[in-house]
Design a protein around this motif. Structure first.
Motif, short mmCIF file in Angstrom:
data_model
loop_
_atom_site.label_atom_id
_atom_site.label_comp_id
_atom_site.label_asym_id
_atom_site.label_seq_id
_atom_site.Cartn_x
_atom_site.Cartn_y
_atom_site.Cartn_z
N LYS A 89 0.82 -1.21 0.00
CA LYS A 89 0.00 0.00 0.00
C LYS A 89 0.86 1.26 0.00
O LYS A 89 0.55 2.26 -0.67
N CYS A 122 -8.28 -6.26 -6.39
CA CYS A 122 -8.14 -4.83 -6.04
C CYS A 122 -6.97 -4.55 -5.10
O CYS A 122 -6.55 -3.39 -4.97
N GLY A 162 -6.61 -1.34 -2.77
CA GLY A 162 -7.51 -0.30 -3.26
C GLY A 162 -6.86 0.75 -4.13
O GLY A 162 -7.50 1.74 -4.49
N THR A 168 -8.88 0.94 -7.09
CA THR A 168 -10.32 1.03 -6.82
C THR A 168 -10.77 2.46 -6.56
O THR A 168 -11.79 2.91 -7.10
N LEU A 169 -10.02 3.17 -5.74
CA LEU A 169 -10.44 4.51 -5.31
C LEU A 169 -10.66 5.49 -6.47
O LEU A 169 -11.57 6.32 -6.39
N GLY A 217 -14.70 -3.51 -4.59
CA GLY A 217 -13.36 -4.08 -4.75
C GLY A 217 -13.35 -5.50 -4.23
O GLY A 217 -13.89 -5.79 -3.16
N ALA A 268 -7.31 -1.87 2.36
CA ALA A 268 -8.18 -1.11 1.45
C ALA A 268 -9.33 -0.46 2.21
O ALA A 268 -9.66 0.71 1.99
N ARG A 269 -9.93 -1.19 3.11
CA ARG A 269 -11.05 -0.65 3.88
C ARG A 269 -10.61 0.51 4.76
O ARG A 269 -11.34 1.49 4.93
N GLY A 276 -10.33 3.83 2.41
CA GLY A 276 -11.39 4.40 1.59
C GLY A 276 -12.72 4.56 2.29
O GLY A 276 -13.78 4.39 1.69
N LEU A 305 -18.84 2.77 -1.84
CA LEU A 305 -17.65 1.94 -1.95
C LEU A 305 -17.71 0.80 -0.94
O LEU A 305 -18.00 1.02 0.24
N TYR A 336 -15.81 -3.33 -0.06
CA TYR A 336 -14.79 -4.33 -0.39
C TYR A 336 -15.25 -5.68 0.13
O TYR A 336 -15.96 -5.77 1.14
#
Length: 315
Positions: A15, A64, A67, A70-71, A83, A94-95, A98, A104, A106
């Protein structure tokens, strides 16, 4: 594929250090999405345009990861963005990143099993840097099932980073091909060839298709950024897992990179030949070394990767 990105620490490195795609990638994808026609309630063909898009309801971003891909689909682009990734740790990252976007969500799951989505319910499917993990015989039929008529599948990614500095380019290729050569998954070859071989199955599954090779990912790296990026490579993680007691190869990469930057950017380094005898001299030498290391890490050097985009429309 799940084992490759399972570790929490790897997900955090991924990330933090993986480069983001330029906005031009999403502009190209959305332009392709909006360039087709869909049927209205009366059966007439309605033409979509960037100023009046007809298909911006639901998007799936498969594979994804954290993310990154995804974002950019959120906000004004789609009402619902989902995602999907097989890695729980990647989805957790990711969670966390975002939470401010409406629509949105996931979920942990396989990109080849989209049972949570009804037939003909998706406008756009994206899959970034992950198509080579898919079983074409399962993946393409599932995409075709959930896509609406006129909906599109966009598979994209970026190839190996390139430097105009011959020494740095040699350093990158030696690490990729020699040190990590036996630790790459066989699918890695498709990243290296920018999905040219995979495009054969892609275009067979979706006859209305094309590819775009006009874009490039250009990024400035500091020393720490570059080492972090190399740490995010799955082959490096596999190498460290199997050679946990061996010396980390990135230690040598870091030293060689420091030497390359010193020559390329004329960074003054403290001499090694002078004998340091008393405490004050040792302190001054250490301060000089820290100052030099700090200066070197502030240097930013460019790397350029080719971007490839495969686009297909369900007819």
């Amino acid at each position: 594929m799940a084992f490759l990105f399972r570790g929490v620490q790897h997900s955090k490195v991924y990330k933090k250090y993986r480069p983001e795609y330029p906005s031009a990638v999403y502009t190209a994808i959305l332009k392709y999405l909006d360039s087709g026609t869909v049927k209205g309630l009366d059966g007439d063909q309605l033409t979509s345009s960037p100023s009046a898009p007809l298909r911006r309801a639901t998007a799936l971003d498969l594979g994804c990861g954290t993310g990154i891909s995804t974002l950019p689909l959120c906000g004004h682009h789609f009402k619902s963005v989902i995602g999907v990734d097989v890695s729980e740790s990647q989805i957790e990252e990711a969670r966390n990143a975002g939470t401010e976007y409406e629509g949105l969500s996931y979920r942990v799951g396989s990109a080849q099993d989209l049972g949570f989505q009804e037939d003909g319910s998706v406008d756009l499917i994206t899959i970034a840097q992950a198509l080579h993990w898919m079983d074409a015989k399962r993946f393409y039929p599932e995409c075709n099932r959930v896509l609406r008529p006129g909906g599109i599948l966009a598979a994209f990614g970026y190839g190996l980073p390139r430097s105009e500095n011959p020494e740095l380019q040699s350093l990158i290729m030696n690490f990729h091909d020699v040190i990590l050569g036996d630790y790459w998954d066989p699918g890695r070859k498709h990243i290296v060839d920018c999905y040219r071989e995979l495009y054969k199955d892609f275009s067979t599954a979706f006859p209305v298709s094309e590819r775009d090779d006009s874009l490039f990912l250009k990024k400035l790296y500091s020393m720490d950024d570059f080492i972090g990026y190399l740490q995010s490579w799955s082959a490096y993680q596999a190498y460290r897992s199997k050679n946990s007691n061996a010396k980390d190869p990135l230690e040598d990469i870091y030293s060689r990179l420091k030497a390359i930057l010193s020559r390329s950017y004329e960074v003054e380094t403290p001499g090694d030949s002078k004998v340091v005898s008393d405490e004050k001299q040792i302190h001054d030498a250490n301060c000089q070394k820290e100052k030099t290391d700090e200066t070197q890490n502030k240097i930013q050097f460019p790397l350029v990767s080719p971007i490839f985009i495969l686009l297909a429309r369900k007819t």
